[in-house]
Design a protein around this motif. Structure first.
Motif, PDB file in Angstrom:
ATOM      1  N   LEU A  45       1.705   1.294  13.175  1.00 26.22           N
ATOM      2  CA  LEU A  45       1.022   1.984  12.085  1.00 26.22           C
ATOM      3  C   LEU A  45       0.689   3.425  12.458  1.00 26.22           C
ATOM      4  O   LEU A  45       0.839   4.346  11.633  1.00 26.22           O
ATOM      5  N   ALA A  46       0.255   3.630  13.677  1.00 26.49           N
ATOM      6  CA  ALA A  46      -0.052   4.990  14.124  1.00 26.49           C
ATOM      7  C   ALA A  46       1.202   5.853  14.116  1.00 26.49           C
ATOM      8  O   ALA A  46       1.161   7.019  13.679  1.00 26.49           O
ATOM      9  N   ALA A  47       2.316   5.311  14.588  1.00 27.85           N
ATOM     10  CA  ALA A  47       3.568   6.064  14.611  1.00 27.85           C
ATOM     11  C   ALA A  47       4.037   6.403  13.197  1.00 27.85           C
ATOM     12  O   ALA A  47       4.695   7.420  12.976  1.00 27.85           O
ATOM     13  N   ALA A  48       3.686   5.542  12.232  1.00 28.54           N
ATOM     14  CA  ALA A  48       4.086   5.783  10.846  1.00 28.54           C
ATOM     15  C   ALA A  48       3.142   6.738  10.129  1.00 28.54           C
ATOM     16  O   ALA A  48       3.380   7.084   8.958  1.00 28.54           O
ATOM     17  N   GLY A  49       2.083   7.194  10.798  1.00 34.72           N
ATOM     18  CA  GLY A  49       1.153   8.139  10.194  1.00 34.72           C
ATOM     19  C   GLY A  49      -0.098   7.505   9.624  1.00 34.72           C
ATOM     20  O   GLY A  49      -0.829   8.144   8.857  1.00 34.72           O
ATOM     21  N   TYR A  50      -0.381   6.253  10.023  1.00 36.57           N
ATOM     22  CA  TYR A  50      -1.570   5.551   9.534  1.00 36.57           C
ATOM     23  C   TYR A  50      -2.392   5.029  10.720  1.00 36.57           C
ATOM     24  O   TYR A  50      -2.610   3.821  10.872  1.00 36.57           O
ATOM     25  N   PRO A  51      -2.887   5.948  11.577  1.00 32.19           N
ATOM     26  CA  PRO A  51      -3.622   5.496  12.764  1.00 32.19           C
ATOM     27  C   PRO A  51      -4.896   4.727  12.429  1.00 32.19           C
ATOM     28  O   PRO A  51      -5.344   3.891  13.211  1.00 32.19           O
ATOM     29  N   ASN A  52      -5.479   5.016  11.271  1.00 31.75           N
ATOM     30  CA  ASN A  52      -6.694   4.311  10.854  1.00 31.75           C
ATOM     31  C   ASN A  52      -6.422   3.251   9.797  1.00 31.75           C
ATOM     32  O   ASN A  52      -7.353   2.635   9.280  1.00 31.75           O
ATOM     33  N   GLY A  53      -5.154   3.083   9.473  1.00 30.02           N
ATOM     34  CA  GLY A  53      -4.771   2.070   8.493  1.00 30.02           C
ATOM     35  C   GLY A  53      -4.819   2.569   7.060  1.00 30.02           C
ATOM     36  O   GLY A  53      -4.910   3.785   6.801  1.00 30.02           O
ATOM     37  N   PHE A  54      -4.811   1.654   6.121  1.00 30.46           N
ATOM     38  CA  PHE A  54      -4.887   1.970   4.690  1.00 30.46           C
ATOM     39  C   PHE A  54      -5.332   0.695   3.972  1.00 30.46           C
ATOM     40  O   PHE A  54      -5.512  -0.354   4.590  1.00 30.46           O
ATOM     41  N   ARG A  55      -5.496   0.800   2.680  1.00 30.90           N
ATOM     42  CA  ARG A  55      -5.889  -0.355   1.873  1.00 30.90           C
ATOM     43  C   ARG A  55      -4.714  -0.808   1.010  1.00 30.90           C
ATOM     44  O   ARG A  55      -3.900   0.008   0.582  1.00 30.90           O
ATOM     45  N   ILE A  56      -4.671  -2.124   0.752  1.00 30.29           N
ATOM     46  CA  ILE A  56      -3.611  -2.668  -0.103  1.00 30.29           C
ATOM     47  C   ILE A  56      -4.145  -3.927  -0.781  1.00 30.29           C
ATOM     48  O   ILE A  56      -5.120  -4.532  -0.306  1.00 30.29           O
ATOM     49  N   THR A  57      -3.533  -4.302  -1.879  1.00 26.21           N
ATOM     50  CA  THR A  57      -3.894  -5.537  -2.576  1.00 26.21           C
ATOM     51  C   THR A  57      -2.755  -6.536  -2.431  1.00 26.21           C
ATOM     52  O   THR A  57      -1.590  -6.198  -2.688  1.00 26.21           O
ATOM     53  N   LEU A  58      -3.094  -7.733  -2.015  1.00 23.31           N
ATOM     54  CA  LEU A  58      -2.145  -8.845  -1.928  1.00 23.31           C
ATOM     55  C   LEU A  58      -2.335  -9.736  -3.148  1.00 23.31           C
ATOM     56  O   LEU A  58      -3.434 -10.242  -3.392  1.00 23.31           O
TER      57      LEU A  58
END
Length: 606
Positions: A431-444
């Motif tokens: 995730l960090a390598a993809a540009g989301y070191p702190n993550g993100f939110r999503i709905t399942l």
């Protein structure tokens, strides 16, 4: 395919007392049930193991071996001290209120939600299970997923692109009309013309170029190219009456007006989302079974389904909730049985669009770009999933963890893909390598009460994703709403299930991962819109390959490509568990079907 073995457990009495859970189950039970009926099992396919006495110990379970295109081996059952069940007085009271069963009546509780009674509208296992009581295919599956003659007595390859089917004589529809080649031509063509299908049956007929009736009992099916698996594909297509269906819409089937088939039962009545009443087809060409009347109750709620069985409201249920299996097995007068299934549970990811509707930053603002379009994010999601824990804790062992589309015994299995263990640190690095070191939110998004423990599975997955920084909200929807919205691509991340009814992994590949093409039916349930030229090329080459070894290599290559791309995230393969009154013997099937005409009551009621 070698027929599977399964286990069955019956227990002698245990002290009777009502627990908090059982009071909850009974309180939520519906009141709209009747009696139902079984058929004839294949006695060689199953055994029963009966514990002579509990005496504080779990029942003895004999684990038998089987082989399956998806399953890896016997599913372990772990039994502990059984939950105490309903007080005898309460059971007697509810039995007196509901009345006893009639000699030739049976009531069965099914777990799925029925979206349509049109046998060609929605390629959904729950729909097909009900329809197959009224309609027959040309080629059927036995309990072990081998193919056997049905309305076709036999089939022959007359040339590289021509299959000949000889039809069974003296078969009649429920209205008395004879079944002929004209009905076959009409039925195979209709699969491609049904409007607004959420998942088209053209998946099985896409390669058919034309169908020619040589005479009333002979049909030639011409295909665009070699299709060695066509007879197996046609196990998924039911034959309808041209006279009854030619001018009928899907709603005419839903109301019962067009429900004219050749199957073991005739349609009697329907109460939408509640029950379907059937009566014996006395003119059925096959083995009829014991039952004059059958009532199918739609019981998607787990507690209601278990309560209906234990109270005597139904004689048999499918998909016993995993948390209730031990209690049902321990209850005097009840038994459980199971079989490995072909149902793969998975996560579909919207990786094809530049933006996706349910992905947000930690500030809850929509993200400018779709994180699921990045392979590293998809890999991180797969690594975040603890498949072993999911099966052990949420399903209580009623499944097999899976990190690919097919189990070790199936064509297309890739041994090098085994070993996708949960890796929290590795997922965070991706995730960090993809540009989301702190993550993100999503709905399942998931169904509610459609697949076994679907809401609990979704909540558990949300927790696992949260550990790597993907904060996940869960929205569980009724199945009709879920499928309708999913078909419109309204979701970002979906918990789904696919039952490869044909018993072949090609079914899953064609439906879930092949490039979406409405004209051919390929990718009909590919709601993530994954597309790979390499995958499609390997799959299509396998579809026309007659040599089993070469076909296996091509399917293995397709499997590798899709899993390398994380076209979807496999989770586990479901084990189907049935519960019934003791002496009401169900035939466990690898396709997960519950066929009433194959249920047998050991002794007639007095």
């Amino acid at each position: 395919m070698e027929s599977p073995y399964f286990w069955s457990i019956a227990a002698r009495p245990w002290p009777v007392c009502q627990t908090v859970r059982e009071r909850s189950i009974m309180a939520r039970a519906g009141s709209h049930i009747k009696q139902i009926a079984p058929g004839t099992p294949e006695a060689t396919l199953w055994r029963r193991v009966t514990a002579p006495s509990w005496r504080g110990r779990p029942p003895r379970v004999r684990r038998l071996q089987y082989r399956s295109a998806f399953h890896t081996g016997p599913t372990p059952m772990r039994y502990h001290r059984p939950t105490h069940l309903l007080c005898a007085s309460a059971l007697l009271l509810t039995t007196a209120l509901w009345g006893g069963a009639k000699a030739a009546d049976i009531t069965v509780g099914l777990s799925g939600t029925i979206t349509s009674l049109d046998p060609h509208f929605h390629n959904n296992s729950s729909n097909s299970n009900v329809a197959e009581h009224m309609f027959d295919p040309l080629v059927a599956r036995d309990a072990g997923a081998g193919i056997v003659p049905a309305l076709a007595l036999g089939w022959t390859l007359r040339g590289p692109t021509t299959w000949e089917f000889k039809l069974r004589p003296d078969v009649r529809f429920h209205d008395g009309r004879p079944f002929t080649s004209a009905d076959v031509v009409f039925s195979l063509g209709r699969t491609k013309t049904v409007k607004n299908s959420p998942s088209s049956f053209a998946l099985y007929t896409r390669a058919i170029k034309r169908v020619v009736a040589l005479d009333k009992l002979t049909v030639h099916v011409h295909t665009d190219g070699p299709v060695p698996m066509l007879p197996r594909d046609l196990t998924g297509v039911l034959m309808v009456s041209k006279a009854a269906a030619e001018n009928a819409a899907t709603e005419d089937f839903n109301s019962g007006r067009a429900l004219v088939g050749t199957g073991p039962f005739k349609f009697a009545a329907v109460r939408r989302n509640e029950r379907i009443d059937l009566v014996r087809n006395a003119a059925y060409w096959g083995r009829q079974g014991q039952w004059d009347k059958a009532t199918i109750l739609l019981l998607p709620n787990e507690s209601t389904r278990t309560a209906a069985l234990l109270s005597g409201k139904v004689d048999l249920i499918e998909n016993v909730p995993t948390q209730d299996v031990r209690a049902v097995a321990a209850r005097p007068g009840f038994t459980v049985a199971s079989a490995p299934s072909f149902r793969l549970m998975y996560l579909h990811l919207d990786g094809a669009r530049a933006q996706t509707p349910f992905a947000f930053g930690l500030d809850r603002k929509p993200l400018a770009r779709n994180p699921l379009a990045d392979l590293r994010v998809r890999q991180a999601i797969s690594k975040a999933v603890g498949r072993d824990a999911l099966v052990a804790k949420v399903l209580e062992g009623m499944g097999v963890p899976s990190d690919q589309l097919v189990g070790p015994s199936g064509a297309g299995h890739a041994p090098e893909l085994i070993g996708s263990r949960q890796d929290i640190a590795g997922a965070r690095r991706l995730l960090a390598a993809a540009g989301y070191p702190n993550g993100f939110r999503i709905t399942l998004h998931s169904t509610s009460d459609h697949y076994v423990n679907d809401r609990q599975v979704a909540q558990t997955l949300a927790g696992m994703l949260g550990r790597v920084g993907i904060l996940t909200d869960v929205q569980s929807l009724p199945a009709p709403v879920y499928f309708a919205r999913g078909n419109k691509l309204e979701f970002s991340l979906m918990l789904g299930g696919w039952n490869a009814d044909s018993g072949m992994v090609e079914s899953s590949m064609k439906a879930l991962l092949a490039g979406f093409d409405p004209a051919t039916g390929m990718g009909a349930s590919n709601r993530g819109r994954y597309r790979s030229a390499a995958f499609d090329q390997a799959l299509l080459a396998a579809r026309v390959e007659f040599d089993d070894a070469r076909r296996g290599r091509l399917l293995r290559e397709a499997n590798r490509v899709a899993m390398r791309d994380v076209g979807l995230v496999p989770l586990y393969i479901h084990t189907t568990v049935w519960g019934s009154k003791k002496g009401w013997n169900v035939t466990p099937r690898q396709d997960g079907r519950t066929y009433i005409h194959q249920v047998v009551r050991a002794s007639a009621p007095k």
